[in-house]
Design a protein around this motif. Sequence first.
Motif, PDB file in Angstrom:
ATOM      1  N   PRO A 186       0.558   3.904   5.787  1.00 19.06           N
ATOM      2  CA  PRO A 186      -0.175   4.133   4.536  1.00 19.06           C
ATOM      3  C   PRO A 186      -1.369   3.202   4.350  1.00 19.06           C
ATOM      4  CG  PRO A 186       2.187   4.196   4.139  1.00 19.06           C
ATOM      5  CD  PRO A 186       2.009   3.747   5.564  1.00 19.06           C
ATOM      6  N   HIS A 214      -4.764  10.798   1.801  1.00 16.50           N
ATOM      7  CA  HIS A 214      -4.257   9.713   0.969  1.00 16.50           C
ATOM      8  C   HIS A 214      -4.808   8.352   1.386  1.00 16.50           C
ATOM      9  CE1 HIS A 214      -1.668  12.619  -0.941  1.00 16.50           C
ATOM     10  NE2 HIS A 214      -1.287  13.023   0.248  1.00 16.50           N
ATOM     11  N   ARG A 258       6.855   7.522  -0.538  1.00 20.45           N
ATOM     12  CA  ARG A 258       5.904   8.404   0.129  1.00 20.45           C
ATOM     13  C   ARG A 258       6.620   9.662   0.609  1.00 20.45           C
ATOM     14  NH1 ARG A 258       2.435   7.659   5.693  1.00 20.45           N
ATOM     15  NH2 ARG A 258       0.505   8.648   4.974  1.00 20.45           N
ATOM     16  N   ARG A 264       2.133  12.525  -0.168  1.00 21.91           N
ATOM     17  CA  ARG A 264       1.769  12.007  -1.493  1.00 21.91           C
ATOM     18  C   ARG A 264       2.555  10.723  -1.786  1.00 21.91           C
ATOM     19  NH1 ARG A 264       1.831  16.615  -5.503  1.00 21.91           N
ATOM     20  NH2 ARG A 264      -0.194  17.002  -4.525  1.00 21.91           N
ATOM     21  N   GLN A 265       1.892   9.780  -2.440  1.00 25.19           N
ATOM     22  CA  GLN A 265       2.471   8.459  -2.674  1.00 25.19           C
ATOM     23  C   GLN A 265       2.690   8.226  -4.167  1.00 25.19           C
ATOM     24  OE1 GLN A 265       0.551   5.756   0.780  1.00 25.19           O
ATOM     25  NE2 GLN A 265      -0.951   6.734  -0.524  1.00 25.19           N
TER      26      GLN A 265
END
Length: 415
Positions: A186, A214, A258, A264-265
């Motif tokens: 991430p 993201h 996550r 999507r976080q």
Amino acid sequence: MAYRELIKNFARIRSYMREFYVYGFKSREEYTEKSVRSYDNERRRVESWLGEHMSFHQDAGGKNVFLSMDSRRIPHNPLYKAFKAKSFTDKDITLHFYILDLLADGSALSAGEMTDRICTVYLSRFTDAHTLDESTVRKKLKEYESLGLLRAEKSGREVLYRRTDSEHPALDSWEDALAFFSEEDPLGVIGSFLMDALGRSFDGFRFKHHYILHALDSDILCELLLAIDERRAVELTLQSLRGGKEYQRTVCPLKIYRSTQTGRQYLLGYHYRGRRMVFFRLDTIQQILPGNTEKQFEDYLALQTRFDGHLWGVSTGTDRRLDHLEMTVRYGPGEEFILQRLWREKRHGTVEVLDEQTCRFTADVYDASEMLPWLRTFTGRILELKCSNPAVTDQFYQDLKRMADLYGGGGDAVQ
């Protein structure tokens, strides 16, 4: 005002890239937040980074620009380029070289001494040089200290600054690891910067599920992880995805989640005013203001651990009551992989083997409706499905009926 490719406020460019190239397909005429010139400036910035990945289509409403890329074909996330652009003034770049040059011999100087030497050693050689005051130099020294370029030392009442030069680590042996980290983690943008230091490109990896969009939240994610590490409360400025309204929430950040399906976080934090655990999507967070150290951090962390024990995804339902779900599955000879799947994917649920070809999955979660996409993957093998929330089983069987009506088949085609 002349157009400049570099940026000073990343929050603005992040919002623009999301609005137009990730969510939107908007045309120039639909950009109402600022002037048309602002639209053109932001578009040119993005094109300078992502030109080869941009496409457009024309319709009655005008020309709509969007990103078009196949994540299986690109070795590096192109969105990282946005983090590598930064604006600076003439004074910024001048001070950069003057400060680092004066401290190159390993000496330590105060802000006052630095200002005097800049004026006598450098500026005195120019007839039209701009003047510098001590407060400007002090601000730049503090900025470089926060960036790790300088180290501050206390000497009596004065603060002295010296360079933090150190040997560069040997990154060659880490090339494979950095290349993988930069695309998979991430905070892969950090790995991307380190890959740049190698001076060559590595494209030995391709990813089937590559959630590159993201990357725009990398700075937000980094600030949240620092706050968690320092056990600090934070004030979040958020923007509603529906109405666009901004609002604030003060929380104790505890954990980042996550999605393995979408990338999507989310931030899970203790909301002080609401006195409960709350999830926040990272792409709704506009700004983070660090607060005081949280003395009860361990208590909130223990609360988060108990709370996590009944999560399937990130939904907590409307009333925080637990939904009890039971699914009995039968698999044929040679289909032991079904049982293995249940063991592997059960999360906080339990699996009970009833006989050689039958097992039961049980879970107590806040919102069992989140499980529906996963439950559907066992269609054809489910003997019984029960849930304390009847809306979940009703939805499941309604979906099966619609599928049977759509595709037809015999009476036992869908079970």
